[in-house]
Design a protein around this motif. Sequence first.
Motif, mmCIF file in Angstrom:
data_model
loop_
_atom_site.group_PDB
_atom_site.id
_atom_site.type_symbol
_atom_site.label_atom_id
_atom_site.label_comp_id
_atom_site.label_asym_id
_atom_site.label_seq_id
_atom_site.Cartn_x
_atom_site.Cartn_y
_atom_site.Cartn_z
ATOM 1 N N GLU A 145 39.045 41.166 50.682
ATOM 2 C CA GLU A 145 39.821 41.763 49.597
ATOM 3 C C GLU A 145 40.938 42.657 50.133
ATOM 4 N N LEU A 146 40.650 43.432 51.159
ATOM 5 C CA LEU A 146 41.659 44.334 51.704
ATOM 6 C C LEU A 146 42.793 43.561 52.374
ATOM 7 N N SER A 147 42.447 42.534 53.149
ATOM 8 C CA SER A 147 43.482 41.712 53.782
ATOM 9 C C SER A 147 44.322 40.993 52.731
ATOM 10 N N LYS A 148 43.678 40.471 51.693
ATOM 11 C CA LYS A 148 44.408 39.824 50.605
ATOM 12 C C LYS A 148 45.389 40.804 49.963
ATOM 13 N N THR A 149 44.945 42.035 49.791
ATOM 14 C CA THR A 149 45.780 43.042 49.139
ATOM 15 C C THR A 149 47.021 43.340 49.971
ATOM 16 N N ASN A 184 45.317 30.786 42.055
ATOM 17 C CA ASN A 184 43.954 30.739 42.604
ATOM 18 C C ASN A 184 43.364 32.137 42.720
ATOM 19 N N MET A 185 44.213 33.099 43.095
ATOM 20 C CA MET A 185 43.744 34.477 43.206
ATOM 21 C C MET A 185 43.349 35.034 41.840
ATOM 22 N N VAL A 186 44.145 34.724 40.822
ATOM 23 C CA VAL A 186 43.823 35.193 39.466
ATOM 24 C C VAL A 186 42.474 34.631 39.031
ATOM 25 N N VAL A 191 36.190 36.759 38.520
ATOM 26 C CA VAL A 191 34.797 36.912 38.937
ATOM 27 C C VAL A 191 34.594 38.224 39.688
ATOM 28 N N HIS A 192 35.512 38.495 40.624
ATOM 29 C CA HIS A 192 35.431 39.717 41.432
ATOM 30 C C HIS A 192 36.726 40.505 41.206
ATOM 31 N N THR A 193 36.730 41.322 40.193
ATOM 32 C CA THR A 193 37.962 42.000 39.791
ATOM 33 C C THR A 193 38.296 43.160 40.727
ATOM 34 N N SER A 194 39.527 43.172 41.178
ATOM 35 C CA SER A 194 40.073 44.285 41.945
ATOM 36 C C SER A 194 41.408 44.645 41.309
ATOM 37 N N PHE A 231 41.697 40.473 31.437
ATOM 38 C CA PHE A 231 41.593 41.629 32.338
ATOM 39 C C PHE A 231 41.753 42.969 31.614
ATOM 40 N N ALA A 232 41.936 42.934 30.314
ATOM 41 C CA ALA A 232 42.178 44.173 29.559
ATOM 42 C C ALA A 232 41.116 45.251 29.795
#
Length: 278
Positions: A145-149, A184-186, A191-194, A231-232
């Motif tokens: 998640e951090l690398s993706k960010t 794909n990220m959305v 499932v795993h919301t950040s 995502f609201a």
Amino acid sequence: MKQREVVLLELSKKRESFPDLAPILWHSDATVAALLQEIVSIYPLLTPPTLTAHASNRVCNALALLQCVASHADTRQPFLNAQIPLYLYPFLNTQSKSRPFEYLRLTSLGVIGALVKVDDTEVISFLLSTEIIPLCLRIMETGSELSKTVATFIVQKILLEETGLNYVCATAERFYAVSTVLANMVQLLQVHTSVRLLKHVVRCYLRLADHPRARDALKTCLPQSLRDNTFAPHLHNDPTVQKWLSQLLSTVGGSSDTVSTSGTAEMTESTFGDVASS
């Protein structure tokens, strides 16, 4: 070599305390060469993937010092002129999910992130010419998640420069590569919301919508979950993302019409037409 390892560790720990450390590193005899030697020395450990935690920590201390150089106004341009970011690309191209490799990729992304934080057209042009976007897209799909960010932040900053937006939207293939990864990220974020990661994804979409051809394509290929308040519940404490998402839907339309992946590809080719690469 053991003494060098100790020095790397101590300097990396103290780099925030010395605002002019970057010029000292850059202008000291053989210092940058020593840092590059640290980087090159672990190339043989990348394939096959045999990088140990100790080796990863050591080279990441060297990378942290290069990030310091990349961040400083007086050394950023010489850093680019020497094409030092290219030494990091083999690290970004690794695929092992082990902690030493993930730490290595993340620290390397930090160096590139430091470059793009400052709005500088020359930095963006350099990164585009060295094919940084495909490397970031791969990490956006497969990294932690951090690398993706961080990778998404880099793509966002590239898109915010006119040169970067025009580059991505110059052909259907480039736009489709970026929009497919974002979609794909959305899907995964459902499932795993950040919220931190979603914020960068939405900003990328919003910037793409500034380009006429991309805006037309997004009217059909923007993910449904960004249109229907999926995502609201996660965004009530982040008015910035709420505002960007509202602007995005206002720009591309809030229609819930969607198409399949293959339909999106055909649509983008039709929308973009035959455009020469920039």
